[in-house]
Design an enzyme around this catalytic site. Structure first.
Site, short mmCIF file in Angstrom:
data_model
loop_
_atom_site.label_atom_id
_atom_site.label_comp_id
_atom_site.label_asym_id
_atom_site.label_seq_id
_atom_site.Cartn_x
_atom_site.Cartn_y
_atom_site.Cartn_z
N ALA A 179 9.78 -43.46 25.99
CA ALA A 179 10.80 -42.41 26.01
C ALA A 179 12.10 -42.79 25.31
O ALA A 179 12.88 -41.91 24.93
CB ALA A 179 11.09 -42.01 27.45
N HIS A 214 6.98 -43.56 4.46
CA HIS A 214 7.61 -43.52 5.77
C HIS A 214 8.80 -44.48 5.82
O HIS A 214 9.01 -45.28 4.91
CB HIS A 214 6.61 -43.89 6.87
N HIS A 215 9.53 -44.40 6.91
CA HIS A 215 10.71 -45.24 7.15
C HIS A 215 10.33 -46.73 7.22
O HIS A 215 9.17 -47.09 7.41
CB HIS A 215 11.38 -44.81 8.45
N GLY A 245 -0.47 -39.42 20.04
CA GLY A 245 0.03 -39.38 18.67
C GLY A 245 0.13 -40.77 18.07
O GLY A 245 0.56 -40.93 16.93
N MET A 259 10.63 -41.60 18.44
CA MET A 259 9.85 -40.40 18.70
C MET A 259 10.00 -39.95 20.15
O MET A 259 10.07 -38.75 20.44
CB MET A 259 8.37 -40.67 18.39
N GLY A 310 12.15 -44.63 22.49
CA GLY A 310 11.89 -44.87 21.07
C GLY A 310 12.35 -43.71 20.22
O GLY A 310 12.78 -42.66 20.71
N ASN A 368 -1.47 -36.36 13.29
CA ASN A 368 -0.20 -35.69 13.05
C ASN A 368 -0.20 -34.38 13.82
O ASN A 368 -1.17 -33.63 13.78
CB ASN A 368 -0.03 -35.45 11.55
N LYS A 414 8.07 -48.35 10.26
CA LYS A 414 6.67 -48.05 10.57
C LYS A 414 5.81 -49.29 10.37
O LYS A 414 5.92 -49.97 9.34
CB LYS A 414 6.16 -46.90 9.70
#
EC number: 1.17.1.8
Length: 269
Positions: free
Chosen positions: A11, A156-157, A99, A15, A13, A125, A160
């Site tokens: 929670a 991606h960032h 996910g 995402m 993080g 996704n 990742k």
């Protein structure tokens, strides 16, 4: 209608914080729990502190207690903790939205086995746009099935940890499936040195990791004189979070293994 009780793993993080906000925004859901690993500096804090919300839910590392008061767990963490949470969900009869990416074959097998006892939506996704892209790619690959070189480029960032992304791999699986190929046999991951001429039966993958890129994916079909590029670019993690919450509402009361194509009704078209 009684709100669906949703817990969030990871929670605190990047995402996870957006997922907390997405659950708060949905009219039919309520946050029931927020999990972080033991030793996290966020333990005890309100789950919405990072996004300016007061949820009344403290971030905890007590998986059993959180699941006991939840209908669904949404997990976008890493394979090892996700699989541990999965087994707890089976024990507690809690549905789970996965996910997380980067699972090996054994991890995927564990997810399939767990789906015999609880409801699981497992997707590379959760964006509606990306899943529509998968649907489009299936059609495009059937038409451009001869004489076209196929490459998948994703970005991606910098944080990742897995490559290629789960979304890129799923794009490859969709294309390979449409062409009657096995992605494990035809995928080429990166090229270096003297590689020789391109094998026309391969599907190539290229990866970019830089800055704060949320998620860029392009499937390239190229032949002499033309190329077709199908691209999806995400500018906010909220698109993934909103899709995951939508999946949580959809899977409520179901048992079995589903993906986002099922949630959107695309597997029936």
């Amino acid at each position: 209608m009684t709100p669906l009780k949703i817990a969030i793993a990871g929670a605190n993080g990047r995402m996870g914080r957006v997922l907390v906000e997405a659950v708060n925004n949905h009219p039919d859901t309520v946050l029931s729990g927020a999990l972080e690993h033991s030793g996290s500096e966020a333990l005890g804090l309100d789950a919405g502190y990072a996004v300016g919300l007061k949820t009344g839910i403290a971030i905890s590392d007590d998986v059993d207690t959180v699941l006991a008061q939840s209908d669904v767990l949404i997990d976008f963490t890493r394979p090892e903790p996700t699989l541990k949470h999965l087994q707890k969900c089976v024990e507690k009869q809690v549905n789970i939205i996965i996910g997380t990416t980067g699972f090996d074959d054994a991890g995927k097998a564990a997810i399939r086995a767990a789906a015999e006892k609880t409801g699981i939506v497992f997707a590379a996704n959760f964006s509606v746009g990306v899943n529509l892209t998968f649907h489009i790619l299936d059609t495009v690959a059937l038409v451009l099935n001869e004489g076209y070189d196929i490459e998948i480029i994703e970005g991606h960032h910098r944080h990742k940890v897995d490559a290629p992304s789960g979304t890129a791999l799923r794009m490859g699986e969709v294309i390979a499936g449409a062409l009657g190929r096995d992605l494990k046999q035809c995928a080429v991951y990166g090229r270096e040195g003297h590689t020789g001429p391109r094998d026309p039966s391969t599907i190539g993958f290229a990866t970019v990791r830089a800055g704060d890129i949320v998620g860029d994916h392009t499937a390239l079909f190229a032949t002499d004189g033309e190329r077709v590029e199908i691209t999806h670019k995400a500018s906010s993690r909220m698109t993934f979070a909103a899709g995951a919450v939508r999946a949580a509402v959809w899977v409520n009361g179901k048992t079995g293994l589903y993906d986002m194509q099922d949630v959107l009704g695309l597997n029936n078209r």
